[in-house]
Design a protein around this motif. Structure first.
Motif, PDB file in Angstrom:
ATOM      1  N   GLY A 533     -89.277 -29.271  29.337  1.00  0.00           N
ATOM      2  CA  GLY A 533     -89.924 -29.350  30.643  1.00  0.00           C
ATOM      3  C   GLY A 533     -89.910 -28.041  31.379  1.00  0.00           C
ATOM      4  N   GLU A 534     -90.925 -27.848  32.230  1.00  0.00           N
ATOM      5  CA  GLU A 534     -91.073 -26.584  32.945  1.00  0.00           C
ATOM      6  C   GLU A 534     -89.906 -26.331  33.882  1.00  0.00           C
ATOM      7  OE1 GLU A 534     -94.790 -24.358  34.986  1.00  0.00           O
ATOM      8  OE2 GLU A 534     -94.264 -26.292  35.862  1.00  0.00           O
ATOM      9  N   ASP A 535     -89.409 -27.382  34.541  1.00  0.00           N
ATOM     10  CA  ASP A 535     -88.321 -27.184  35.490  1.00  0.00           C
ATOM     11  C   ASP A 535     -87.048 -26.712  34.817  1.00  0.00           C
ATOM     12  OD1 ASP A 535     -89.921 -27.899  37.556  1.00  0.00           O
ATOM     13  OD2 ASP A 535     -89.273 -29.995  37.624  1.00  0.00           O
ATOM     14  N   ALA A 536     -86.976 -26.936  33.559  1.00  0.00           N
ATOM     15  CA  ALA A 536     -85.767 -26.525  32.860  1.00  0.00           C
ATOM     16  C   ALA A 536     -85.760 -25.034  32.573  1.00  0.00           C
ATOM     17  CB  ALA A 536     -85.627 -27.287  31.552  1.00  0.00           C
ATOM     18  N   TYR A 537     -86.969 -24.459  32.425  1.00  0.00           N
ATOM     19  CA  TYR A 537     -86.959 -23.043  32.077  1.00  0.00           C
ATOM     20  C   TYR A 537     -87.453 -22.162  33.211  1.00  0.00           C
ATOM     21  CZ  TYR A 537     -92.036 -22.661  31.411  1.00  0.00           C
ATOM     22  OH  TYR A 537     -93.386 -22.635  31.604  1.00  0.00           O
ATOM     23  N   LEU A 538     -88.103 -22.750  34.191  1.00  0.00           N
ATOM     24  CA  LEU A 538     -88.615 -21.954  35.294  1.00  0.00           C
ATOM     25  C   LEU A 538     -88.367 -22.705  36.596  1.00  0.00           C
ATOM     26  CD1 LEU A 538     -90.167 -19.368  36.006  1.00  0.00           C
ATOM     27  CD2 LEU A 538     -92.277 -20.688  35.860  1.00  0.00           C
ATOM     28  N   VAL A 539     -87.512 -22.134  37.448  1.00  0.00           N
ATOM     29  CA  VAL A 539     -87.128 -22.808  38.693  1.00  0.00           C
ATOM     30  C   VAL A 539     -87.659 -21.999  39.881  1.00  0.00           C
ATOM     31  CG1 VAL A 539     -85.206 -23.626  40.091  1.00  0.00           C
ATOM     32  CG2 VAL A 539     -85.061 -23.713  37.604  1.00  0.00           C
ATOM     33  N   ARG A 540     -88.405 -22.659  40.735  1.00  0.00           N
ATOM     34  CA  ARG A 540     -88.957 -21.980  41.920  1.00  0.00           C
ATOM     35  C   ARG A 540     -87.991 -22.068  43.088  1.00  0.00           C
ATOM     36  NH1 ARG A 540     -94.802 -24.977  41.654  1.00  0.00           N
ATOM     37  NH2 ARG A 540     -95.507 -24.059  39.702  1.00  0.00           N
ATOM     38  N   LEU A 541     -87.907 -20.983  43.824  1.00  0.00           N
ATOM     39  CA  LEU A 541     -87.146 -20.964  45.078  1.00  0.00           C
ATOM     40  C   LEU A 541     -88.171 -20.936  46.200  1.00  0.00           C
ATOM     41  CD1 LEU A 541     -84.410 -18.389  44.012  1.00  0.00           C
ATOM     42  CD2 LEU A 541     -84.389 -20.866  43.813  1.00  0.00           C
ATOM     43  N   ASN A 542     -88.633 -22.109  46.550  1.00  0.00           N
ATOM     44  CA  ASN A 542     -89.812 -22.194  47.410  1.00  0.00           C
ATOM     45  C   ASN A 542     -89.550 -21.774  48.847  1.00  0.00           C
ATOM     46  OD1 ASN A 542     -91.594 -23.179  45.432  1.00  0.00           O
ATOM     47  ND2 ASN A 542     -90.648 -25.195  45.591  1.00  0.00           N
ATOM     48  N   ASP A 556     -82.205 -17.909  56.020  1.00  0.00           N
ATOM     49  CA  ASP A 556     -82.696 -19.215  55.597  1.00  0.00           C
ATOM     50  C   ASP A 556     -83.045 -19.266  54.100  1.00  0.00           C
ATOM     51  OD1 ASP A 556     -84.868 -17.578  55.665  1.00  0.00           O
ATOM     52  OD2 ASP A 556     -86.004 -18.746  57.128  1.00  0.00           O
ATOM     53  N   ALA A 557     -82.992 -18.089  53.416  1.00  0.00           N
ATOM     54  CA  ALA A 557     -83.266 -18.070  51.968  1.00  0.00           C
ATOM     55  C   ALA A 557     -81.987 -18.122  51.132  1.00  0.00           C
ATOM     56  CB  ALA A 557     -84.043 -16.815  51.608  1.00  0.00           C
ATOM     57  N   GLU A 558     -80.829 -17.888  51.778  1.00  0.00           N
ATOM     58  CA  GLU A 558     -79.570 -17.804  51.022  1.00  0.00           C
ATOM     59  C   GLU A 558     -79.228 -19.099  50.279  1.00  0.00           C
ATOM     60  OE1 GLU A 558     -76.525 -16.399  53.595  1.00  0.00           O
ATOM     61  OE2 GLU A 558     -77.450 -14.414  53.860  1.00  0.00           O
ATOM     62  N   PRO A 559     -79.414 -20.300  50.869  1.00  0.00           N
ATOM     63  CA  PRO A 559     -79.066 -21.520  50.100  1.00  0.00           C
ATOM     64  C   PRO A 559     -79.809 -21.627  48.766  1.00  0.00           C
ATOM     65  CG  PRO A 559     -79.350 -22.050  52.420  1.00  0.00           C
ATOM     66  CD  PRO A 559     -79.816 -20.633  52.253  1.00  0.00           C
ATOM     67  N   GLU A 560     -81.065 -21.164  48.741  1.00  0.00           N
ATOM     68  CA  GLU A 560     -81.813 -21.252  47.493  1.00  0.00           C
ATOM     69  C   GLU A 560     -81.277 -20.279  46.444  1.00  0.00           C
ATOM     70  OE1 GLU A 560     -84.136 -23.542  46.812  1.00  0.00           O
ATOM     71  OE2 GLU A 560     -83.436 -24.351  48.735  1.00  0.00           O
ATOM     72  N   LEU A 561     -80.916 -19.067  46.903  1.00  0.00           N
ATOM     73  CA  LEU A 561     -80.353 -18.107  45.948  1.00  0.00           C
ATOM     74  C   LEU A 561     -78.982 -18.552  45.451  1.00  0.00           C
ATOM     75  CD1 LEU A 561     -81.418 -14.706  47.555  1.00  0.00           C
ATOM     76  CD2 LEU A 561     -82.182 -15.661  45.377  1.00  0.00           C
ATOM     77  N   ASN A 562     -78.257 -19.279  46.281  1.00  0.00           N
ATOM     78  CA  ASN A 562     -76.959 -19.798  45.842  1.00  0.00           C
ATOM     79  C   ASN A 562     -77.105 -20.804  44.696  1.00  0.00           C
ATOM     80  OD1 ASN A 562     -75.589 -18.214  47.673  1.00  0.00           O
ATOM     81  ND2 ASN A 562     -75.512 -19.815  49.258  1.00  0.00           N
ATOM     82  N   LYS A 563     -78.286 -21.450  44.633  1.00  0.00           N
ATOM     83  CA  LYS A 563     -78.550 -22.334  43.507  1.00  0.00           C
ATOM     84  C   LYS A 563     -78.547 -21.550  42.191  1.00  0.00           C
ATOM     85  CE  LYS A 563     -81.467 -25.631  46.059  1.00  0.00           C
ATOM     86  NZ  LYS A 563     -82.826 -26.218  46.152  1.00  0.00           N
ATOM     87  N   SER A 601     -84.259  -7.115  45.867  1.00  0.00           N
ATOM     88  CA  SER A 601     -83.477  -7.586  47.007  1.00  0.00           C
ATOM     89  C   SER A 601     -82.736  -8.876  46.648  1.00  0.00           C
ATOM     90  CB  SER A 601     -84.395  -7.810  48.212  1.00  0.00           C
ATOM     91  OG  SER A 601     -83.666  -8.257  49.326  1.00  0.00           O
ATOM     92  N   ALA A 602     -83.441  -9.787  45.987  1.00  0.00           N
ATOM     93  CA  ALA A 602     -82.792 -11.035  45.539  1.00  0.00           C
ATOM     94  C   ALA A 602     -81.687 -10.744  44.533  1.00  0.00           C
ATOM     95  CB  ALA A 602     -83.836 -11.965  44.938  1.00  0.00           C
ATOM     96  N   GLU A 603     -81.956  -9.789  43.651  1.00  0.00           N
ATOM     97  CA  GLU A 603     -80.941  -9.438  42.664  1.00  0.00           C
ATOM     98  C   GLU A 603     -79.702  -8.861  43.344  1.00  0.00           C
ATOM     99  OE1 GLU A 603     -80.950  -7.052  38.455  1.00  0.00           O
ATOM    100  OE2 GLU A 603     -81.582  -5.925  40.234  1.00  0.00           O
ATOM    101  N   ASN A 604     -79.882  -7.969  44.305  1.00  0.00           N
ATOM    102  CA  ASN A 604     -78.741  -7.366  44.998  1.00  0.00           C
ATOM    103  C   ASN A 604     -77.917  -8.418  45.734  1.00  0.00           C
ATOM    104  OD1 ASN A 604     -79.315  -4.763  44.156  1.00  0.00           O
ATOM    105  ND2 ASN A 604     -80.665  -4.351  45.898  1.00  0.00           N
ATOM    106  N   TYR A 605     -78.596  -9.418  46.269  1.00  0.00           N
ATOM    107  CA  TYR A 605     -77.876 -10.498  46.957  1.00  0.00           C
ATOM    108  C   TYR A 605     -76.932 -11.205  45.957  1.00  0.00           C
ATOM    109  CZ  TYR A 605     -76.912 -14.932  49.266  1.00  0.00           C
ATOM    110  OH  TYR A 605     -76.281 -16.008  49.805  1.00  0.00           O
ATOM    111  N   LEU A 606     -77.444 -11.513  44.772  1.00  0.00           N
ATOM    112  CA  LEU A 606     -76.642 -12.220  43.767  1.00  0.00           C
ATOM    113  C   LEU A 606     -75.497 -11.355  43.268  1.00  0.00           C
ATOM    114  CD1 LEU A 606     -79.516 -13.878  41.715  1.00  0.00           C
ATOM    115  CD2 LEU A 606     -77.998 -14.989  43.369  1.00  0.00           C
ATOM    116  N   LEU A 607     -75.761 -10.052  43.117  1.00  0.00           N
ATOM    117  CA  LEU A 607     -74.702  -9.158  42.645  1.00  0.00           C
ATOM    118  C   LEU A 607     -73.564  -9.092  43.647  1.00  0.00           C
ATOM    119  CD1 LEU A 607     -76.824  -6.243  41.107  1.00  0.00           C
ATOM    120  CD2 LEU A 607     -75.533  -8.011  39.881  1.00  0.00           C
ATOM    121  N   LYS A 608     -73.899  -9.061  44.934  1.00  0.00           N
ATOM    122  CA  LYS A 608     -72.864  -9.027  45.971  1.00  0.00           C
ATOM    123  C   LYS A 608     -72.044 -10.311  45.990  1.00  0.00           C
ATOM    124  CE  LYS A 608     -75.272  -5.822  49.055  1.00  0.00           C
ATOM    125  NZ  LYS A 608     -75.936  -5.645  50.388  1.00  0.00           N
ATOM    126  N   LYS A 609     -72.654 -11.396  45.523  1.00  0.00           N
ATOM    127  CA  LYS A 609     -71.952 -12.683  45.479  1.00  0.00           C
ATOM    128  C   LYS A 609     -71.147 -12.855  44.187  1.00  0.00           C
ATOM    129  CE  LYS A 609     -73.303 -14.638  49.345  1.00  0.00           C
ATOM    130  NZ  LYS A 609     -72.371 -15.188  50.356  1.00  0.00           N
TER     131      LYS A 609
END
Length: 677
Positions: A533-542, A556-563, A601-609
């Motif tokens: 299934g598509e959701d298994a290999y590609l997840v949108r952060l809407n 307001d975007a941080e909860p999605e990146l935490n996923k 920017s999203a990548e840097n957020y995850l690296l800091k976490k």
């Protein structure tokens, strides 16, 4: 006066009673030593065992250990030498004898330790002892990694509890050597058989003819003694035949009663080995005649082996000119007789024993040695050349060789099958005959696998699987069957990648396989556990929003990146690609740069976490992958444009678990492939 006489008698009886056991022990020791000097070790052992139990001494312990070593009883010899080492004043050479017995009993660590102790105690022999110690490591390696293509079978139809060895084809069967009780022995007044050899306690070695009754060696053999022209009252064998089968050379005991011919001044029977030959005329063997260089008063000559053309006779001897122990010599047929024997040279011979030569039809020499690096006792070696010019001998290794004595090899006409003789553990008797087969097996390689749904193990059909040759880049693909299985044939000495369809599935999607270095038929098993299934290999952060012309991550975007962080922690074998997009407003070039900055920017957020940088990558796609109709020139609402301004994450690499199953039976899956092992 009478009282004094009685007192004297009592004292005298006490002295006699006290001294009588000592005299008996002394008589027994003298008797045992006489047996020992005459090589009647079987009889000597019985007395030494009793003496060691009643009144242990170093002399008794030493001679008992030697007896067991001489008769090749390595188990009892190991125990006996361990006892010798408990006495003060023992000769340090006993460390070597003890190590030899341990090695032949496959106790390589203990053997190595005792060789090294000997090196410490006798510095002059340190180099030799260290070499022997290091040989224990090679012995273990060879024994633990036998050639699986060599098949070895005990020929139970020819073997008994006695010694049976060195068969050669003859007529409709074989000629071989045995000390079995074929005839009832004649017992003399001392309860000793005239047909029993005191060294082993068995009858003397004889040459037997075994004739097949039904073209097999299943025990249905007609066994007869070779005629008295060949076998006399003492030892006979082993033998070699000329190519036409008309002339037989064989070992025979050379007997003398002369006490001056032996350095030990033995007054009784002395046996050295000699070579005799007999010619078959009108179906009858002639009276055996001696090889012209026999000198049983001085040395032994034994184990004859003719070259294929019959012009060279190889044999083992301790005649003058040896490097030590028994060496291999050769003599040439000049047409008018045999030339004076010459040593085969230092490539073949060592300070230890080299015995049982045999020349295959292609001219290759085989022999047994204790002096080259062996697994245990005698090992079989091969070398190319002739006379005194040879290549470096090669150990035939396991399973043809073992920790015990291996010797008496013979090849059939195909140069791939034949016989060896061995006293290895697991046989029927002292020495046994084994049939070997070294025919090259059909070697093939394959990968087979299955595709199942993660969590349920239900098979999944129709999954595209790729096999990629890493050297050529050639890619082969197929779809998994109804039961989720797939299979590929592989080439030898090749590296491969096996992977699933990464555009539709993930989880253990790729693995590497190599056939390099594989010597036997092998199947590599692969299991793909996938999530569909598509959701298994590609997840949108809407819900990741960016301010106009900005790329920083808002609260307001941080909860999605935490996923994403949570997914990475629960699925540690995956790598993630962060994919950012813009809407169509603005130039395409500008949007591509902006999307790349947003992905970073999203990548840097995850690296800091705490995300692992090696598992992350970032890529901007600009306006190239819109989710709706809102391309340039199309009027859309703010909400519709917002749908395209998004960041997604995609599984781009999964490290698989590849299971490896050697020698897997393939017939059910590969009916066209034969020769599986």
């Amino acid at each position: 006066m009478k009282i004094k006489k009685i007192f004297f008698i009592i004292i005298s009886l006490g002295v006699v009673i006290y001294l009588l056991p000592l005299r008996l022990l002394s008589d027994d020791l003298d008797k045992a030593n006489k047996y020992y000097e005459r090589y009647d070790y079987k009889y000597a052992i019985e007395i030494y065992e009793r003496l060691l139990n009643d009144k242990p001494t170093l002399e008794v312990a030493q001679k008992l250990a030697n007896c067991y070593r001489f008769i090749n009883n390595t188990v009892e010899a190991e125990k006996a030498y361990a006892t010798v080492l408990t006495f003060p004043g023992f000769d340090p050479i006993n460390y070597v004898y003890y190590a030899e017995m341990l090695k032949q009993n496959a106790k390589f660590d203990q053997a190595k330790r005792n060789y090294l102790i000997y090196a410490e105690r006798v510095p002059a022999k340190a180099d030799e002892a260290v070499k022997l110690a290091n040989g224990c490591d090679a012995a273990r390696l060879w024994l633990e990694n036998p050639d699986l293509n060599v098949k070895l079978v005990n020929e139970s139809g020819m073997n008994t509890e006695y010694s049976d060895f060195s068969p050669i084809p003859y007529d409709k069967g074989f000629i071989f050597v045995s000390d079995r009780e074929f005839l009832k022995p004649i017992v003399n007044k001392d309860n000793k058989s005239k047909k029993i050899y005191g060294w082993t306690g068995n009858p003397y070695l004889k040459l037997y003819q075994a004739e097949n009754q039904n073209d097999t060696l299943d025990g249905n053999l007609k066994l007869t003694l070779m005629p008295e022209q060949i076998n006399d009252q003492f030892h006979s064998g082993p033998a070699t035949l000329s190519a036409d089968g008309r002339v037989m050379y064989f070992t025979k005991a050379g007997v003398t009663n002369d006490p001056d011919v032996n350095t030990r001044k033995i007054k009784n029977l002395v046996m050295r080995k000699t070579i005799y030959y007999s010619v078959k005329q009108n179906g009858v063997w002639t009276q055996a005649l001696p090889f012209p260089y026999n000198k049983p008063y001085e040395y032994s000559i034994e184990h004859p082996a003719l070259s294929p053309d019959g012009k060279i006779l190889y044999f083992a001897s301790d005649m003058p000119g040896t490097l030590g122990g028994m060496d291999l010599f050769y003599s040439e047929n000049t047409g008018s007789g045999w030339s004076k024997p010459k040593n085969c040279g230092p490539e073949i011979n060592t300070p230890q024993d080299e015995v049982f030569p045999y020349v295959r039809k292609d001219g290759k020499l085989f022999f047994s040695s204790r002096g080259h690096i062996t697994i245990g006792g005698l090992d079989i070696f091969s070398a190319k050349g002739e006379k005194s010019n040879w290549t470096e001998p090669e150990n035939l290794k396991a399973p043809l060789n073992s920790p015990k004595d291996d010797f008496g090899i013979y090849y059939f006409d195909d140069n791939l099958t034949g016989f060896i003789s061995s006293n290895r553990f697991g046989g029927k008797g002292s020495d046994d005959i084994y049939l070997f087969d070294t025919k090259p097996k059909a070697v093939f390689f394959a990968v087979q696998g299955e595709v199942v749904e993660k969590g349920t193990d239900n098979p999944i059909s129709g999954v595209k699987i790729f096999l990629v040759n890493k050297s050529t880049g050639k890619e082969t693909s197929l779809l998994s069957d109804a039961d989720g299985s797939f299979k590929f044939n592989l080439d030898k000495e090749t590296d491969y990648v096996v992977r699933g369809d990464l555009d539709k599935y993930f989880s253990r999607q790729q693995g590497e396989i190599t056939t390099k270095g594989a010597k036997e038929s092998t199947v590599y098993n692969v299991k793909f556990e996938v999530e569909k299934g598509e959701d298994a290999y590609l997840v949108r952060l809407n819900n990741i929003y960016y301010d106009f012309d900005k790329y920083n991550i808002r609260k307001d975007a941080e909860p999605e990146l935490n996923k994403v962080l949570n997914f990475m922690s629960t699925t540690p074998n995956v790598n993630i690609e962060l994919r950012s997009h813009t809407d169509s407003r603005g130039s395409a070039a500008y949007n591509l740069v902006l999307s790349q900055k947003r992905a970073l920017s999203a990548e840097n957020y995850l690296l800091k976490k705490g995300a692992n940088k090696e598992r992350l990558s970032a890529k901007g796609f600009g306006e190239t992958q819109l989710l709706n109709k809102c391309s340039d020139g199309v009027k859309c609402t703010k909400e519709e444009h917002q749908l395209n301004r998004r960041t997604e994450f995609k599984v781009v690499k999964v490290t698989p678990t590849i299971s490896y199953a050697p020698a897997y039976k393939l017939e059910p899956l590969f009916p066209s492939i034969s020769g599986t092992k």
